[in-house]
Structures are given as structure tokens and as C-alpha cells.
Design an enzyme around this catalytic site. Structure first.
Site: not given
Ligand code: AMP
Length: 240
Positions: A29, A104, A142, A175, A186
């Protein structure tokens, strides 16, 4: 196509458009967002980046979510809904924006619709589909440079010398988000809470484009996204 709308970028939408990039962690994404930013000149709104900024700056919000983020669990809907609601009213979003990592949950998706409809923003969902095993392999490969932040991947973007940053010779690390136990969490969260959102969009008659993002290189995947979106953007140009 000539629209009379001045722009340094590609096609311009007559009506603001929200491009929702939907897919599991590791589906690309973020990478596709960057391509679309360069193409259409609209901003990327990444809730993950916004939340990480709060943690980095040590805000109250940051402190309240740090443990959840570290464990790979979702943060509360109300919090991300409020962050997105504020962000989309900024001037740079006037022509549209990309939502990366939001919504999400179905509760977030409902809230997103309540937010966008009165703003006259039309949404289109790009669903990046990637095989589970490919995601695991990608995320396990990664690495990041702790000094300059450059990201590497043993499959798609290996460093010249294994384990060493090309730019500054620093030893690469995994990371925090990519530790195997966090990756598993996740992906579990995605299956339980996020995957149902795509059914919500389909049942609610939203435009959903499925893109197979397992096999091709990111540039080729972008080419297909561009073809899908170009039709929509062009159709809006005609309506100007
Ligand atoms: P990402 O970088 O988009 O994979 O997000 C990293 C982390 O941020 C996720 O594992 C969640 O803990 C939190 N997060 C990001 N976007 C959301 C969302 N829309 N709703 C809830 N938690 C989020």
C-alpha cells in the site's frame, strides 16, 4: 485530454476523490501510494505514519498507543477517525487524497462514509490482493538502516553487500514492526478485523477494484492501478 484545469500532474478530477488503498500488511500500500502521489499530485494519508509521528514526538496520543502499536494490535477507532477527520479538511486535500491503512474496521468504514459524503468526496477502493506466503516472505526479508532509514528487502531490493546499508555502511536491522511475532499479530488483526471491510464496501455498492499484487513488480502493479483509475478520472474530466 484537455480540461482547462491547470495542473503540473496527471489527470485532474472534477470532484475530489478518495483513493482507498486496501490490503494486508506487506501488500504494498505504501509503495503504491507514493506512485499515485507522484502521478495525481494528491496527498497520501497514512494513519500508521500519523500514529508513529505521535509516538516519535511523545504526545499524549503517542503515549496512549505505544504499547498497542508495538504489539501490532489496532488502536481505537475513535482515535484514528478523529485524526483522519482533521487531516482531510486541510487545503492540500481539496482535490482528493489517498487513504493508506484506513479504514481498517467496518466501524471506521462507516465513519469514513459519514465524513466523505457531505464533503462531496467520491471514494474508490483499490484492493491489493497478495498471497499469504508471499507476504510472510516479504516481511521476513525486510531490513532497515538504523542510521538513514533506507528500507531493503532480500527479495525485491537487496543491499549490494548482505546485511549492510549501501549508503553509509551501517549494519541493517529488523524494524520493530517486522519482528515475526508482531507480523503474525498484524496479520491476525487483518484477518479478524480488516478483511470484513472489503465485504462491507462490496455490499454497500462501492467501486472496488481487485488487483493481484502477488507476482508482478511494484511498477507493473501501479500500471494496472493507473489504467483502472484513469477511466474514472477521465470520466470526471468530461463532466467538467
Ligand atoms: P501501518 O503502518 O499502516 O501498517 O500501521 C501500523 C500500526 O498502526 C498498526 O499495526 C496499528 O497498530 C496502527 N494503525 C494504523 N492504522 C490504523 C487504523 N486505521 N486503525 C487502527 N490502528 C491503526
Amino acid at each position: 485530454m484537455e480540461t482547462g484545469i491547470p495542473s503540473d500532474h496527471g489527470p485532474v478530477a472534477a470532484q475530489p476523490v478518495a483513493i482507498v488503498l486496501f490490503g494486508s500488511p506487506g501488500s504494498g500500500k505504501g509503495t503504491q501510494s507514493k506512485y499515485i502521489v507522484d502521478w495525481l499530485g494528491i496527498p497520501q494519508i497514512s494513519t500508521g505514519d500519523m500514529l508513529r509521528d505521535h509516538i516519535r514526538l511523545g504526545t499524549e496520543i503517542g503515549k496512549s498507543i505505544e504499547a498497542r502499536m508495538r504489539a501490532g494490535t489496532l488502536v481505537p477507532d475513535e482515535l484514528v477517525n478523529a485524526l483522519v477527520a482533521e487531516r482531510v479538511t486541510r487545503p492540500d486535500c481539496a482535490r482528493g487524497f489517498i487513504l493508506d491503512g484506513y479504514p481498517r474496521t467496518t466501524a471506521q468504514a462507516r465513519q469514513m462514509m459519514r465524513l466523505l459524503t457531505p464533503l462531496g468526496v467520491e471514494e474508490v477502493v483499490i484492493h491489493l490482493i497478495v498471497d499469504y506466503n508471499v507476504i510472510i516472505a516479504r516481511m521476513q526479508g525486510r531490513r532497515v538502516c538504523p542510521k538513514c532509514g533506507t528500507l531493503y528487502n532480500s527479495v525485491s531490493r537487496p543491499p549490494k553487500t548482505e546485511g549492510i546499508c549501501d549508503l553509509d555502511g551501517e549494519k541493517l536491522v529488523i524494524r520493530e514492526d517486522d519482528r515475526p511475532e508482531v507480523v503474525r499479530e498484524r496479520l491476525d488483526q487483518y484477518e479478524a478485523q480488516t478483511r470484513p471491510v472489503i465485504d462491507f464496501f462490496r455490499e454497500d455498492h462501492h467501486r472496488v477494484f481487485d488487483v493481484d499484487a502477488s507476482r508482478e513488480r511494484p511498477e507493473a502493479v501501479f500500471g494496472r492501478i493507473q489504467a483502472m483509475l484513469a477511466g474514472i478520472v477521465a470520466a470526471k474530466e468530461v463532466a467538467v
